[in-house]
Write a protein that holds these residues in place. Structure first.
Motif, PDB file in Angstrom:
ATOM      1  N   TRP A 176       0.829  -1.214   0.000  1.00  0.00           N
ATOM      2  CA  TRP A 176       0.000   0.000   0.000  1.00  0.00           C
ATOM      3  C   TRP A 176       0.855   1.252   0.000  1.00  0.00           C
ATOM      4  O   TRP A 176       0.474   2.263  -0.610  1.00  0.00           O
ATOM      5  CB  TRP A 176      -0.914   0.000   1.233  1.00  0.00           C
ATOM      6  N   TRP A 191       1.950   1.657  -3.521  1.00  0.00           N
ATOM      7  CA  TRP A 191       0.787   2.096  -4.313  1.00  0.00           C
ATOM      8  C   TRP A 191       0.508   3.587  -4.112  1.00  0.00           C
ATOM      9  O   TRP A 191       0.220   4.319  -5.060  1.00  0.00           O
ATOM     10  CB  TRP A 191      -0.424   1.263  -3.892  1.00  0.00           C
ATOM     11  N   ARG A 232      -1.006  -1.615 -11.899  1.00  0.00           N
ATOM     12  CA  ARG A 232      -1.770  -2.852 -12.106  1.00  0.00           C
ATOM     13  C   ARG A 232      -1.036  -4.061 -11.538  1.00  0.00           C
ATOM     14  O   ARG A 232      -1.651  -4.955 -10.939  1.00  0.00           O
ATOM     15  CB  ARG A 232      -2.049  -3.044 -13.590  1.00  0.00           C
ATOM     16  N   LYS A 237      -1.347  -3.948  -7.901  1.00  0.00           N
ATOM     17  CA  LYS A 237      -2.718  -4.310  -7.535  1.00  0.00           C
ATOM     18  C   LYS A 237      -2.936  -5.810  -7.634  1.00  0.00           C
ATOM     19  O   LYS A 237      -3.597  -6.418  -6.776  1.00  0.00           O
ATOM     20  CB  LYS A 237      -3.694  -3.565  -8.446  1.00  0.00           C
ATOM     21  N   ARG A 238      -2.372  -6.424  -8.695  1.00  0.00           N
ATOM     22  CA  ARG A 238      -2.502  -7.871  -8.829  1.00  0.00           C
ATOM     23  C   ARG A 238      -1.785  -8.597  -7.690  1.00  0.00           C
ATOM     24  O   ARG A 238      -2.287  -9.606  -7.172  1.00  0.00           O
ATOM     25  CB  ARG A 238      -1.943  -8.329 -10.174  1.00  0.00           C
ATOM     26  N   ARG A 239      -0.603  -8.071  -7.303  1.00  0.00           N
ATOM     27  CA  ARG A 239       0.120  -8.696  -6.195  1.00  0.00           C
ATOM     28  C   ARG A 239      -0.692  -8.611  -4.899  1.00  0.00           C
ATOM     29  O   ARG A 239      -0.818  -9.585  -4.151  1.00  0.00           O
ATOM     30  CB  ARG A 239       1.479  -8.032  -5.995  1.00  0.00           C
ATOM     31  N   ILE A 240      -1.251  -7.416  -4.648  1.00  0.00           N
ATOM     32  CA  ILE A 240      -2.046  -7.239  -3.429  1.00  0.00           C
ATOM     33  C   ILE A 240      -3.263  -8.154  -3.458  1.00  0.00           C
ATOM     34  O   ILE A 240      -3.619  -8.785  -2.461  1.00  0.00           O
ATOM     35  CB  ILE A 240      -2.461  -5.759  -3.285  1.00  0.00           C
ATOM     36  N   LYS A 241      -3.901  -8.238  -4.635  1.00  0.00           N
ATOM     37  CA  LYS A 241      -5.091  -9.078  -4.754  1.00  0.00           C
ATOM     38  C   LYS A 241      -4.734 -10.554  -4.557  1.00  0.00           C
ATOM     39  O   LYS A 241      -5.463 -11.303  -3.908  1.00  0.00           O
ATOM     40  CB  LYS A 241      -5.737  -8.886  -6.121  1.00  0.00           C
ATOM     41  N   ALA A 242      -3.581 -10.974  -5.130  1.00  0.00           N
ATOM     42  CA  ALA A 242      -3.184 -12.375  -4.983  1.00  0.00           C
ATOM     43  C   ALA A 242      -2.905 -12.711  -3.519  1.00  0.00           C
ATOM     44  O   ALA A 242      -3.318 -13.766  -3.015  1.00  0.00           O
ATOM     45  CB  ALA A 242      -1.956 -12.666  -5.842  1.00  0.00           C
ATOM     46  N   ARG A 285      -4.134 -11.116  -0.907  1.00  0.00           N
ATOM     47  CA  ARG A 285      -5.406 -11.079  -0.188  1.00  0.00           C
ATOM     48  C   ARG A 285      -6.230 -12.342  -0.473  1.00  0.00           C
ATOM     49  O   ARG A 285      -6.848 -12.904   0.429  1.00  0.00           O
ATOM     50  CB  ARG A 285      -6.196  -9.837  -0.588  1.00  0.00           C
ATOM     51  N   ASP A 286      -6.210 -12.770  -1.741  1.00  0.00           N
ATOM     52  CA  ASP A 286      -6.947 -13.988  -2.081  1.00  0.00           C
ATOM     53  C   ASP A 286      -6.372 -15.202  -1.371  1.00  0.00           C
ATOM     54  O   ASP A 286      -7.120 -16.107  -0.958  1.00  0.00           O
ATOM     55  CB  ASP A 286      -6.929 -14.206  -3.596  1.00  0.00           C
ATOM     56  N   ASP A 310      -7.549 -15.017   2.155  1.00  0.00           N
ATOM     57  CA  ASP A 310      -8.984 -15.355   2.209  1.00  0.00           C
ATOM     58  C   ASP A 310      -9.212 -16.834   1.950  1.00  0.00           C
ATOM     59  O   ASP A 310     -10.092 -17.452   2.560  1.00  0.00           O
ATOM     60  CB  ASP A 310      -9.745 -14.515   1.181  1.00  0.00           C
TER      61      ASP A 310
END
Length: 697
Positions: A22, A25, A288, A291-296, A298-299, A302
């Protein structure tokens, strides 16, 4: 299980990565925002500079156009003086004036007037029709012209009158201004100018493409305009110059239409913008990726949390074993199923599980050895017996599958266990319940027959009672002295008694037929159907309908289309349908709000079976439609949704079986029973029956 044990450590690492991601980012967004502000400022300054250049060019064009207009008017004044310099009379003057008019399209008319403003000679432009009233122009009473000539004499030069509107014969008009020029020997030359032609002849040749020139009064009123019309998507640039003529002040305005200023007016701006776009593109790609790294991450977190919650919530037991048979993971459902903790299960002996029954341990060891040797279990699973910690046995259903890692290598076996104890108990209860339901079904059938008989026999028994009471009345007694009065009965009364007794016998037979028909109806078997005349069906129920109609004050109207074919039906059931629908219609009008009480029973040919369902009698079969229309209060929407529901009724003394039975009977004949609102009020019930043959009744 190891992945679950490592979850807190990996969760802390994930949170640290999220914080650093973050921060990166935020820095990328801040840098991108600064670059966008820089690019926007450069583009805005460039566009403003181009706008300024366009406006300056338009101001120069306007100043040049104003100078051309002034010089053109001065040349015209010199041409008029040359016209008067030559000698000759009025005829020669008019000839020379016409030559001048052909050379100057902006002139509409030339006049030669004396010092008293009397007209001596005049000539009109050859390019237009008659514009001026000759009689009015001969008069010296021309205020604008007189005032302009007075100013011209005072200034000893050309003077102008304010513009005025001259209507054209073919419609529309034009703005005209008068110029007066004093003569040395006395008198005046008057020239009528068309303001629009002034712009065309004196200003337009110097205009650029995409410009409009106009003469505008000082208050903003547009007098004349020529040039290109504005196109959509263009921007307006305007400039104006004051044309201060003696006696007539006007503004010369030029509007320029052109597209919005170019985004890249020069190579430097284009280069800066290209570099900025490239930088922004890189920033977007990096953003991007971040963002993909953060999403991966987080996924992943989760997914681990979801897997843990799912495994803890399922009631199916899960167990994982490695290739040596050691238990590596069990979920809480499996631990609860066998009554042992996860630590006790995973630390036990691989050759003898603590939940294996002692008497079946050898069999289970052989099955486990076969599985570890590579034997595949059945996909549909297999049943077995496990033992709880307290020694109780319970049946289980086992599903097993190879445990494959990310490298597509088998690392063990994953098993799922379903406790069948509850299922076995439910199956036993189901068998007992099924036996009780079979007994209840037989009792329900008897109850259904009793309900239908009670409902269907009410009307014929009521008819028998009515006819019996009528017979007693004809005998002239209340039942006690009827034997003594029978001898004095007249012949007419005897005929009525015979008719009444015949009706009693008929209704008794009808009641017997109802009992047989209802019995067959309950048994759901095919009844005897015969070809019946429509008139016979109506005549059979009409007397019973008349009894209730007289009681309720209802007038019955029967309309049967002539030449109808007979219908193929069960006479008793169809008569019952007609009677039920007629009684319902008359009862719907038994209310003080209905003053006009009329029941219309109509029978006619139908185009087809409106149900749209094949009846099994033949698609080429003709159909006969019966309709019963009342003038009651109609059917509410709430009642309409349950109208054909068995045992639903709106009457306190009703059983709620009439309409349900009617629809069942009609549908068994292949027809359809439907209803619709009557106009102006009431309801119409319609049903169709198949025609027996083509012979008319």
């Amino acid at each position: 299980m190891s992945a679950l044990l490592e979850l807190p450590v990996r969760g802390g690492k994930v949170l640290a990565r999220l914080r650093s991601a973050w921060q990166r980012w935020f820095l990328w967004v801040l840098l991108a925002a600064l670059v966008m502000v820089l690019v926007g400022t450069v583009v805005w300054l460039t566009g403003r500079h181009e706008v300024q250049q366009v406006q300056e060019a338009l101001d120069r064009d306007t100043a040049d156009a104003a100078a051309d207009l002034r010089s053109g008017l001065q040349r015209n004044a010199q041409s008029l003086r040359a016209l008067q310099a030559e000698s000759g009379g009025a005829l020669q003057w008019e000839m020379r004036a016409r030559e001048q008019l052909r050379a100057h399209r902006e002139w509409l008319r030339l006049e030669w007037r004396d010092a008293g403003m009397q007209l001596l000679a005049a000539a009109d432009t050859p390019y237009r029709g008659q514009l001026f009233d000759k009689a009015a122009r001969r008069s010296a009473d021309q205020p604008d012209v007189t005032l302009a000539c007075a100013s011209a004499r005072k200034l000893n030069g050309a003077a102008y009158s304010p513009s005025h509107f001259v209507a054209l014969a073919e419609g529309g008009g034009m703005e005209v201004a008068e110029m007066c020029l004093p003569l040395e020997g006395g008198g005046f030359l008057v020239a009528a100018y068309s303001l629009r032609d002034i712009l065309i002849e004196l200003v337009t040749p110097s205009l650029r493409r995409g410009q409009e020139v106009a003469l505008v009064e000082l208050d903003g009123t547009r007098l004349a305009a020529v040039g290109a019309q504005r196109r959509s998507g263009t921007r307006v640039f305007s400039a104006q110059q004051t044309i201060d003529l003696p006696g007539f002040a006007v503004l010369l305005r030029i509007d320029g239409w052109r597209a919005e200023p170019d985004l890249f007016p020069n190579m430097l701006t284009g280069l800066v913008t290209f570099i900025s776009i490239a930088l922004v593109s890189v920033l977007i790609l990096l953003a991007r990726d971040t963002k993909r790294r953060i999403k991966a991450e987080r996924d992943l977190a989760d997914s681990l949390a979801f897997r843990k919650a799912m495994e803890d919530s399922v009631v199916t037991g899960l167990r994982a074993r490695d290739l040596q048979g050691r238990i590596t993971y069990v979920n809480p459902a499996f631990c609860e199923m066998v009554g042992l903790s996860a630590e006790a299960l995973m630390s036990g002996d691989a050759t003898h599980a603590p939940y294996w029954p002692t008497e079946l341990a050898h069999e289970y060891q052989q099955r486990q050895a076969a599985r570890l040797a590579g034997g595949m279990p059945p996909r549909e699973g297999f049943e077995s017996v496990f033992m709880r910690k307290d020694g109780t046995r319970f049946p289980v259903l086992i599903f097993e599958a190879p445990l494959i890692n990310a490298e597509q290598e088998q690392t063990g076996w994953m098993s799922a266990f379903v406790d069948l104890s509850e299922q076995r108990r439910v199956e036993e209860l189901s068998r007992a319940t099924q036996e009780r339901l079979q007994a209840s079904a037989r009792l329900a059938t008897v109850g259904e027959m009793a309900s239908l008989l009670s409902h269907e026999l009410t009307q014929p028994l009521a008819a028998i009672s009515s006819y019996a009471n009528g017979s007693l009345n004809l005998l002239g007694g209340d039942g006690e002295g009827s034997a003594g009065t029978a001898a004095v009965v007249s012949e007419d009364s005897r005929a009525d008694l015979r008719m009444a007794l015949a009706r009693i016998a008929e209704q008794a037979g009808r009641a017997g037929r109802v009992i047989r028909s209802v019995r067959d109806f309950v048994r759901r078997r095919e009844r005897t159907r015969e070809a019946m005349r429509v008139q016979d069906l109506v005549d059979a129920v009409l007397p019973l309908c008349q009894l209730q109609a007289r009681k309720l004050g209802v007038r019955i109207v029967v309309a049967i289309e002539p030449g109808l074919p007979p219908v193929l039906c069960d006479r008793t059931l169809v008569e019952q349908v007609l009677l039920n629908l007629a009684r319902n219609a008359m009862q719907s009008m038994d209310t003080p709000q209905v003053s006009q009480r009329e029941l219309r029973l109509a029978v006619s040919r139908a185009q087809g079976n409106s149900s749209g369902i094949s009846s099994g009698i033949g698609e080429a079969r003709r159909w006969v439609e019966f309709s019963l229309a009342d003038l009651g209060l109609g059917i509410d929407d709430e009642v309409a949704t349950r109208l054909f529901t068995p045992f639903f009724t709106t009457r306190s003394d009703g059983m709620g079986l009439g309409l349900s039975l009617c629809r069942t009977v009609v549908e068994q004949h292949g027809g359809v029973l439907a209803y619709e609102p009557n106009r102006p009020r009431g309801t119409i019930f319609r049903f169709t029956l198949p025609a027996a043959d083509d012979a008319p009744t």
